[in-house]
Design a protein around this motif. Sequence first.
Motif, PDB file in Angstrom:
ATOM      1  N   GLN A  78      -8.234   2.681   6.346  1.00 15.75           N
ATOM      2  CA  GLN A  78      -8.858   1.358   6.270  1.00 15.75           C
ATOM      3  C   GLN A  78      -8.409   0.493   7.447  1.00 15.75           C
ATOM      4  O   GLN A  78      -9.217  -0.207   8.047  1.00 15.75           O
ATOM      5  CB  GLN A  78      -8.503   0.682   4.951  1.00 15.75           C
ATOM      6  CG  GLN A  78      -9.088  -0.700   4.796  1.00 15.75           C
ATOM      7  CD  GLN A  78      -8.635  -1.387   3.513  1.00 15.75           C
ATOM      8  OE1 GLN A  78      -7.919  -0.801   2.708  1.00 15.75           O
ATOM      9  NE2 GLN A  78      -9.046  -2.626   3.352  1.00 15.75           N
TER      10      GLN A  78
ATOM     11  N   ARG B  12       0.365  -1.452  11.294  1.00 17.56           N
ATOM     12  CA  ARG B  12       0.700  -2.170  10.070  1.00 17.56           C
ATOM     13  C   ARG B  12       1.575  -3.390  10.376  1.00 17.56           C
ATOM     14  O   ARG B  12       1.397  -4.467   9.814  1.00 17.56           O
ATOM     15  CB  ARG B  12       1.398  -1.237   9.089  1.00 17.56           C
ATOM     16  CG  ARG B  12       1.472  -1.765   7.678  1.00 17.56           C
ATOM     17  CD  ARG B  12       2.020  -0.717   6.739  1.00 17.56           C
ATOM     18  NE  ARG B  12       1.140   0.437   6.625  1.00 17.56           N
ATOM     19  CZ  ARG B  12       0.068   0.486   5.845  1.00 17.56           C
ATOM     20  NH1 ARG B  12      -0.259  -0.547   5.112  1.00 17.56           N
ATOM     21  NH2 ARG B  12      -0.675   1.570   5.790  1.00 17.56           N
TER      22      ARG B  12
ATOM     23  N   LEU C 185      -0.478  -4.986   4.293  1.00 17.71           N
ATOM     24  CA  LEU C 185       0.264  -4.843   3.045  1.00 17.71           C
ATOM     25  C   LEU C 185       0.492  -3.367   2.745  1.00 17.71           C
ATOM     26  O   LEU C 185      -0.211  -2.485   3.244  1.00 17.71           O
ATOM     27  CB  LEU C 185      -0.504  -5.518   1.916  1.00 17.71           C
ATOM     28  CG  LEU C 185      -0.761  -7.014   2.139  1.00 17.71           C
ATOM     29  CD1 LEU C 185      -1.663  -7.558   1.045  1.00 17.71           C
ATOM     30  CD2 LEU C 185       0.549  -7.786   2.189  1.00 17.71           C
ATOM     31  N   TRP C 186       1.458  -3.082   1.917  1.00 13.45           N
ATOM     32  CA  TRP C 186       1.868  -1.699   1.650  1.00 13.45           C
ATOM     33  C   TRP C 186       0.781  -0.874   0.978  1.00 13.45           C
ATOM     34  O   TRP C 186       0.744   0.342   1.111  1.00 13.45           O
ATOM     35  CB  TRP C 186       3.133  -1.677   0.800  1.00 13.45           C
ATOM     36  CG  TRP C 186       2.963  -2.306  -0.550  1.00 13.45           C
ATOM     37  CD1 TRP C 186       3.172  -3.607  -0.868  1.00 13.45           C
ATOM     38  CD2 TRP C 186       2.539  -1.668  -1.743  1.00 13.45           C
ATOM     39  NE1 TRP C 186       2.900  -3.844  -2.189  1.00 13.45           N
ATOM     40  CE2 TRP C 186       2.510  -2.654  -2.765  1.00 13.45           C
ATOM     41  CE3 TRP C 186       2.181  -0.373  -2.079  1.00 13.45           C
ATOM     42  CZ2 TRP C 186       2.126  -2.360  -4.061  1.00 13.45           C
ATOM     43  CZ3 TRP C 186       1.804  -0.096  -3.379  1.00 13.45           C
ATOM     44  CH2 TRP C 186       1.785  -1.087  -4.351  1.00 13.45           C
ATOM     45  N   PHE C 187      -0.134  -1.531   0.263  1.00 12.07           N
ATOM     46  CA  PHE C 187      -1.154  -0.776  -0.469  1.00 12.07           C
ATOM     47  C   PHE C 187      -2.418  -0.504   0.353  1.00 12.07           C
ATOM     48  O   PHE C 187      -3.316   0.184  -0.112  1.00 12.07           O
ATOM     49  CB  PHE C 187      -1.531  -1.477  -1.774  1.00 12.07           C
ATOM     50  CG  PHE C 187      -2.009  -2.898  -1.585  1.00 12.07           C
ATOM     51  CD1 PHE C 187      -3.325  -3.163  -1.268  1.00 12.07           C
ATOM     52  CD2 PHE C 187      -1.129  -3.956  -1.728  1.00 12.07           C
ATOM     53  CE1 PHE C 187      -3.764  -4.461  -1.100  1.00 12.07           C
ATOM     54  CE2 PHE C 187      -1.559  -5.256  -1.565  1.00 12.07           C
ATOM     55  CZ  PHE C 187      -2.879  -5.510  -1.242  1.00 12.07           C
ATOM     56  N   MET C 188      -2.472  -1.025   1.580  1.00 12.25           N
ATOM     57  CA  MET C 188      -3.629  -0.765   2.434  1.00 12.25           C
ATOM     58  C   MET C 188      -3.562   0.664   2.964  1.00 12.25           C
ATOM     59  O   MET C 188      -2.514   1.117   3.410  1.00 12.25           O
ATOM     60  CB  MET C 188      -3.667  -1.746   3.607  1.00 12.25           C
ATOM     61  CG  MET C 188      -3.969  -3.167   3.195  1.00 12.25           C
ATOM     62  SD  MET C 188      -4.001  -4.281   4.601  1.00 12.25           S
ATOM     63  CE  MET C 188      -5.480  -3.756   5.414  1.00 12.25           C
ATOM     64  N   LYS C 189      -4.678   1.368   2.901  1.00 16.49           N
ATOM     65  CA  LYS C 189      -4.715   2.737   3.405  1.00 16.49           C
ATOM     66  C   LYS C 189      -4.767   2.715   4.934  1.00 16.49           C
ATOM     67  O   LYS C 189      -5.336   1.818   5.545  1.00 16.49           O
ATOM     68  CB  LYS C 189      -5.934   3.471   2.861  1.00 16.49           C
ATOM     69  CG  LYS C 189      -5.871   3.697   1.371  1.00 16.49           C
ATOM     70  CD  LYS C 189      -7.046   4.501   0.901  1.00 16.49           C
ATOM     71  CE  LYS C 189      -6.924   4.755  -0.592  1.00 16.49           C
ATOM     72  NZ  LYS C 189      -8.009   5.588  -1.100  1.00 16.49           N
TER      73      LYS C 189
END
Length: 71
Positions: free
Chosen positions: A26, A13, A19-23
Amino acid sequence: MNNIQILQNKFLRICLKGLWFMKNRQIHNDTGIPLIQDWIKIQFKNFYVNLNTSDDTRLYNLDNKTKKIDT
């Protein structure tokens, strides 16, 4: 094992500026880097497949169970 996976996720990351919302899944799919548990499974499968073709296993007979010898 879980702590190692968390550390890998954090490093990916940070490196990718994710970004914080990326799993996490993914991120791993996009980079082609497997999860730690998936990587270990692949290594075990490769080891088992190559076990029968290795000269050392024929020498030590690792693929057969040894009989217990009573003394």
